[in-house]
Structures are given as C-alpha cells and as structure tokens.
Design a protein around this motif. Structure first.
Motif, PDB file in Angstrom:
ATOM      1  N   GLU A 174       4.967  -4.056   2.369  1.00 16.16           N
ATOM      2  CA  GLU A 174       5.458  -3.320   2.946  1.00 16.16           C
ATOM      3  C   GLU A 174       6.654  -3.761   3.980  1.00 16.16           C
ATOM      4  O   GLU A 174       5.844  -4.500   4.133  1.00 16.16           O
TER       5      GLU A 174
ATOM      6  N   GLU B 280      -1.626   3.954   9.717  1.00 12.92           N
ATOM      7  CA  GLU B 280      -2.124   4.017   8.596  1.00 12.92           C
ATOM      8  C   GLU B 280      -2.250   2.629   7.697  1.00 12.92           C
ATOM      9  O   GLU B 280      -3.404   2.555   6.803  1.00 12.92           O
ATOM     10  N   PRO B 281      -1.430   1.697   8.444  1.00  7.00           N
ATOM     11  CA  PRO B 281      -1.986   0.344   7.547  1.00  7.00           C
ATOM     12  C   PRO B 281      -3.745   0.171   7.681  1.00  7.00           C
ATOM     13  O   PRO B 281      -4.833  -0.465   7.068  1.00  7.00           O
TER      14      PRO B 281
ATOM     15  N   GLN C 152      -5.959   2.586   8.742  1.00 10.54           N
ATOM     16  CA  GLN C 152      -7.456   2.940   7.979  1.00 10.54           C
ATOM     17  C   GLN C 152      -6.872   2.783   6.557  1.00 10.54           C
ATOM     18  O   GLN C 152      -8.096   2.580   6.077  1.00 10.54           O
ATOM     19  N   GLU C 153      -6.251   2.113   6.024  1.00  4.80           N
ATOM     20  CA  GLU C 153      -5.813   1.927   4.581  1.00  4.80           C
ATOM     21  C   GLU C 153      -6.893   0.303   4.316  1.00  4.80           C
ATOM     22  O   GLU C 153      -8.214   0.654   3.212  1.00  4.80           O
ATOM     23  N   VAL C 154      -6.770  -1.000   5.379  1.00  3.26           N
ATOM     24  CA  VAL C 154      -7.563  -1.538   5.173  1.00  3.26           C
ATOM     25  C   VAL C 154      -9.424  -1.466   5.587  1.00  3.26           C
ATOM     26  O   VAL C 154     -10.287  -1.358   4.799  1.00  3.26           O
TER      27      VAL C 154
ATOM     28  N   LYS D 132     -10.385   1.662   5.243  1.00  2.00           N
ATOM     29  CA  LYS D 132     -11.351   2.120   3.634  1.00  2.00           C
ATOM     30  C   LYS D 132     -11.383   1.603   3.169  1.00  2.00           C
ATOM     31  O   LYS D 132     -12.435   1.613   2.428  1.00  2.00           O
ATOM     32  N   THR D 133     -10.920   0.366   2.721  1.00  2.99           N
ATOM     33  CA  THR D 133     -10.595   0.271   1.194  1.00  2.99           C
ATOM     34  C   THR D 133     -11.367  -1.461   1.215  1.00  2.99           C
ATOM     35  O   THR D 133     -11.518  -2.050   0.235  1.00  2.99           O
TER      36      THR D 133
ATOM     37  N   GLU E   7      -9.884  -4.352   1.908  1.00  2.00           N
ATOM     38  CA  GLU E   7      -8.292  -4.769   1.092  1.00  2.00           C
ATOM     39  C   GLU E   7      -7.793  -5.521   2.067  1.00  2.00           C
ATOM     40  O   GLU E   7      -7.193  -4.800   3.244  1.00  2.00           O
TER      41      GLU E   7
ATOM     42  N   LYS F 137      -4.115  -6.796   3.757  1.00  2.00           N
ATOM     43  CA  LYS F 137      -2.809  -5.882   3.057  1.00  2.00           C
ATOM     44  C   LYS F 137      -1.254  -6.794   3.932  1.00  2.00           C
ATOM     45  O   LYS F 137      -1.859  -7.117   5.209  1.00  2.00           O
TER      46      LYS F 137
ATOM     47  N   ASP G 118       2.272   2.131  -5.553  1.00  2.00           N
ATOM     48  CA  ASP G 118       0.850   0.948  -5.789  1.00  2.00           C
ATOM     49  C   ASP G 118       0.542   0.404  -6.839  1.00  2.00           C
ATOM     50  O   ASP G 118      -0.394  -0.007  -6.667  1.00  2.00           O
TER      51      ASP G 118
END
Length: 623
Positions: free
Chosen positions: A14, A102-103, A105-107, A109-110, A112, A114, A329
């Motif tokens: 991204e 947002e990125p 929060q994504e990392v 929760k997952t 993983e 990024k 995705d």
C-alpha cells in the motif's frame, strides 16, 4: 494536509501520498499522560540507519501511546524524546494519527506484519520517500522506517559542498538522472541511483543498471530503442517500467542521444532518465486495459491475464467476486489451489504452474474461504503461449453454480458450458488477431497521428466488447438480434467520440433482423470502419453544427440484408482517392469476409455507402 492511498497489486504493498502536512499536524506540545518504561539500548538505536518508532495500543486499539520516536522524526519535529513519550498519538501528532490509525489497528488485530510506502509532497513536489514495516511485538506496535531508499544516502548538503552536490540536489527534487557511455563504459549520476533505489556498486560501469531492471513485458521496447539507435539515429524517447531490487515498480521516461563521427562511428551515448511514476497522466494505456474493461460488469465470467505469473497477473472483477475476496486483500499464490475440492484438478493446475503442461480445461468445486459448506461450481480454461520469445498465459474462469439445479442437470449444463467457453475463447483469440492486424496496418499509415489509431482501436474494442458480453449470456449463436447491438454501439460511439466532436448518430434498424455470430462480427466492424471514415473525412471543420451520421439497416428478403450509412458532411470531390485509403482497404477485406458487396453512393449533402450482405452463413463451433 491531503492524503491519497493506492494499492500496488504487482508489489502487494500500500502506498500513501501525503501532501503539504503542516507543523501543527506533524507535532503538537501536549501534557504527558502516561509513564512509559525506559527503552533498552537507546544509545545504540540512535546509530541505526533506520528509524524505530514504538507505540503502545490504548483503548483496544482506538489510539496509541507514544513510547519512542526515531531520530528522523524528532529532527523533523524539532523536538526531544521527552516531548512526545507518554502522549496519545492522536493528540501529539494528529496528522500521523490520521495516516497510521487504520494500518496500526490492522496489525494490532491480526498480529501480521504490514509493509507500506510513504511519499511526502510539498507544493506538488516529492520531498521525501519512506519504506516502512509495521510489526506487532511484545504487545507493542513497532514501526521501522527507512528514509534513505529514495536517494541511497541521507540528504545533507551544505553551502560549500560544491557544484556536484548542488547538481545532485537538483536531480533529487526533479526525479531525474543521466548517464554517459564512452568506450563501452558507463558513468552514472547520483540521480540514477535515486531512481533505482540503491547505492553505487563496484561493477556499475560495465552494464546498463537501468535497463537491467526493465520488466519482461517492456523489454521489447528497449530492444527496439537500442536497435533504432544503432542505425545512426541521433535521439529516441520512450516510457518504460522498471522493477527495482526492493520490489518498487516505477514508470520512467528515457531519452537517448548519440554522437557519431564523420564516418558514422559511435563516439558516445548519453541518456536522460526521469521518474514519472507519480505523474498519472504519463502512465501507459495498454491494450489489456480495454479487454479488462469489457469484462467489468460480468459477475459470472472472469478474464485472467497472466494467471501463471505470481507478480504481473491482472484479473477482471468476476474473479474476485467468485472467490469473495476484495482485490486489495488478494495475494496470488498456490494457496488458492488448495481450496479446490477435486484432487485431480489440483494436480493438473500444479502441473500447469510447473510448466509440465501448456493448457488445462477443467470443471471443479471451490470451497469459498476454505469452507466446505460454502461451495461454488466453476470451470477454468488456461493456456500458456509464446510471444516475442517470452512465455505468457491467458484464461477464463466461470461461475456455473445454480442452487436449484439437480446434480445430473448441473453436469449437463457444465458440459454445454465447456463448449460455450471454448467458443468464447476462440472468438476472443480470433478478434484479437484481427485487431492486431488492423493496428499494425495503422501504425504504418498513421505513425505520426496516434490519436487516430487510439480512436479507431477504442471504437473496435467497444463493439467487440458489446458482442462478447451479449453473446456470452446466450446459448444461441445463430439468432442474434441486430438492433440491440446497433443501439449499444451508437451509445458507445456517442460516449467515445460524439460528445467530443459534436456528432449525432441516428439509426433505423428492422426489428426482425437476426444474424449468426459469423455475420454480425464482421458487420459490426464494417460499420465501425465506415463510421470512423466519415468522422475523419466528412467533418474537417469541427465547429460546424448539426453533424450527423445516419444508418439504416433493412431486410431485403429472407436471405439478404442492406446497410445504408451516410453523413451530411462535405462530400467527395474525387471518389477514386478515398477508395484507395487504408480505411477503405480494411472495409473491402471485411466485406469480403462477410461475403457481401459494397458501393459508394453520393447524395446532395455528404457521402454514403450501400452494403448488401447475406443474413446467414455456416455456423461451426471449433473444439
């Protein structure tokens, strides 16, 4: 501050473009709210070439406490570590909170990692470039930033560093670089290294470090460029794509210049390279884009461009709807094969991927998301082929699921659908060959008029896309109603050319004219060519109002149809001239393929053509 986000499919990364971030958005002085522990090895971390920022998730990831910031961030904000540590990111740096929320929060929760890339623009000029990784470790969000990739070295230039450093600075901000080749040795300016994202290496003088990074799809452009330059041409320009060693895809403008002695021997060669990746108006429009657009609204059929290439694949929307994953995705890998229920199909696909076979034509059951309770019936055709000494692939994926059909009816439908897919594939290949022949002819005829070529190709592709979309949704290739296609064709021409040039398209078509696909395909192309000829020759004065192109298609008897196409333009002084141009040659060849007869008709205001054609030709399906 303005933020624009783009997902680079080829790289799987991204990109975030940040425009004109202000000091107040960058950092604000706010009271300390939280105590954070001392960071071990703090002195060592200051000597790292990368920035290391640490954040603690707060309120279940709705905000983040600043634990530490890297040296570059502190320098940009003119602050110390104590000015930001223990503050909420949303308060002490609202700009970065907006970008990173947002990125993060994504990392969070997952868990993983990024990867992202940031471009910082000031006054519409690229000022800084950063590759970042966001990692979840020990209940913290760790952001590792490399601020040196765009130059290869840090940007620190003092007033007394001389002309070379000033030239490097100019190249840095203009995204340009240059090189010289003398006696088979290359000399590269710093701007080149800024563009290809690496530092100088010992053997750089022995090979072209830019052309070495060109993606396979654009290597023929380089071969042509060098071949032309070797034929005593003094300069050549083109736009190509390179993929740097860190995986960045870039569009670059290449201008080559050669100097020869009085005997025609090459003295030296000079190249000017400009990174035009962020200038969207310079990006190339490819023929494949028109094909993908033709499948845009088709949910059941997906066009697969380069499905066997894990990095340079491109699929139409139907593929992502079938597997129920958003394009941004999706990661193209062998894992998608694992969701196929039938093991023999998995084996065939892996043989195709490994190069053991050149094509497959299979039906299978697909577990969406790996869930056996959510299945779809699919058919897949993929073919590997050679073009310009390189291996490519194309395919079609079809969703043939129907919940209310009994199992034996579904099997019968699949067998019939396989024949239709072969028919569609055969038609697409044939039509592409026809378009390729037209394009080669027009490249020679209109080499200095690219807009004419583009208009012609857009019109032809639009007509074929209409034909493909409508015929795919039918099982009857013998009775295709002509009027529906002409209405859609007029709509496409109105959008492509009519609104631009102020031309009105008027059509009258008998309701009961039903044609086979063998007749309607060349007929639509003939109409396209006649229309483009009228647009080109009938209306030289673009400002004249009430420009019209009129079509009338009638059924003379049960076996013969007639097309009258005329315009209200300037007419023809010498009919022998226009019958010798390239457009008329193409029309004659298509008329011959149609087994028809065409003649020029002149009327009081403008020019017209009358075409008689058979309403039926033998229909065959090739396996």
């Amino acid at each position: 501050m303005r933020i624009e986000k783009t997902y680079r499919q080829l790289e799987g990364i991204e990109e975030v473009n940040i425009y004109d971030i202000t000091e107040s958005e960058l950092f604000q002085q706010v009271p300390k709210e939280f105590e954070v522990p001392f960071t071990p090895f703090e002195k060592t971390l200051k000597h790292l070439s990368n920035d290391l920022d640490i954040f603690v998730p707060y309120d279940d990831g709705e905000d983040f406490i600043v634990h530490r910031l890297g040296l570059s961030a502190l320098i940009r904000g003119h602050i110390e570590q104590n000015d930001v540590a223990g503050r909420l990111l949303s308060k002490t740096s609202p700009g970065f909170y907006k970008v990173l929320k947002e990125p993060f929060q994504e990392v969070y929760k997952t868990h993983e990692t990024k990867k992202m890339r940031f471009y910082y623009h000031f006054h519409e000029k690229l000022a800084r470039f950063s590759n970042v990784k966001i990692i979840y470790d020990m209940d913290r969000i760790v952001l590792i930033s490399d601020h040196r990739d765009n130059r290869g070295t840090n940007l620190h230039v003092s007033d007394d560093e001389g002309f070379d450093e000033k030239a490097n600075l100019i190249e840095y901000f203009s995204l340009t670089g240059s090189y010289y080749k003398i006696n088979d040795r290359y000399t590269w300016t710093q701007g080149i290294y800024n563009i290809i994202n690496r530092t100088r290496e010992e053997n750089d003088e022995y090979y072209n470090i830019v052309f070495d990074l060109v993606i396979p799809e654009d290597k023929p452009i380089i071969e042509k460029m060098l071949k032309v330059m070797d034929q005593k041409r003094s300069n050549y320009e083109s736009v190509i794509r390179i993929k740097t060693n860190d995986g960045t895809l870039k569009y670059i403008e290449v201008s080559l210049y050669s100097k020869f002695d009085e005997y025609g021997n090459l003295i030296n060669r000079y190249g000017l390279i400009k990174d035009v990746s962020t200038d969207s108006s310079r990006k190339m429009t490819r023929p494949v884009d028109f094909l993908l657009k033709g499948f845009k609204n088709n949910k059941n059929l997906a066009l697969l461009i380069e499905p066997l290439n894990p990095k340079q694949y491109e699929f139409s929307e139907g593929f992502y709807q079938l597997i129920e994953i958003e394009p941004e995705d999706y990661r193209h890998s062998r894992e998608v094969v694992d969701n196929i229920v039938e093991e023999d199909v998995q084996c065939k696909l892996k043989e195709l991927i490994d190069g053991e076979v050149d094509d497959i034509d299979v039906a299978f059951t697909y577990d969406v998301g790996g869930d056996p309770n959510h299945q779809k019936m699919c058919e897949l055709y993929i073919e590997r082929f050679e073009f310009n000494s390189e291996t490519h692939s194309i395919g079609f994926l079809t969703d043939v699921t129907h919940e209310k059909i009994k199992q034996h009816e579904l099997i019968e439908a699949n067998e019939h659908q396989k024949i239709l897919i072969k028919e569609v594939h055969h038609r697409v290949k044939n039509n592409l060959q026809v378009l390729n022949s037209f394009l080669n002819l027009e490249k020679r005829a209109y080499k200095n008029k690219p807009n004419i070529i583009i208009d012609h190709m857009q019109s032809r592709l639009s007509s074929l896309a209409i034909l493909h979309e409508k015929t795919y949704n039918t099982t009857d290739f013998k009775n295709i109603n002509l009027k529906e296609y002409i209405v859609d064709q007029d709509s496409q021409l109105r959008g492509l050319i009519g609104l631009r040039d102020g031309i009105e398209f008027v059509s009258e078509v008998d309701e009961d004219i039903n044609l086979t696909i063998e007749v309607i395909t060349p007929l639509l192309l003939v109409i396209d060519e006649l229309t483009m000829n009228a647009i080109k020759h009938a209306f030289p004065d673009k400002s004249v109002p009430n420009k019209k192109i009129f079509k009338q298609i009638t059924k003379l008897d049960n076996s013969t149809g007639q097309l009258i196409l005329k315009d209200n333009g300037v007419g023809i002084d010498d009919p022998t001239k226009i019958t010798k141009n390239l457009g008329c040659e193409i029309i004659k060849n298509l008329t011959k393929q149609l087994d028809g007869k065409i003649e020029l008709i002149q009327h009081e205001h403008g020019t017209g053509y009358k075409l008689t054609f058979p309403l039926d030709m033998e229909h065959t399906i090739e396996g």
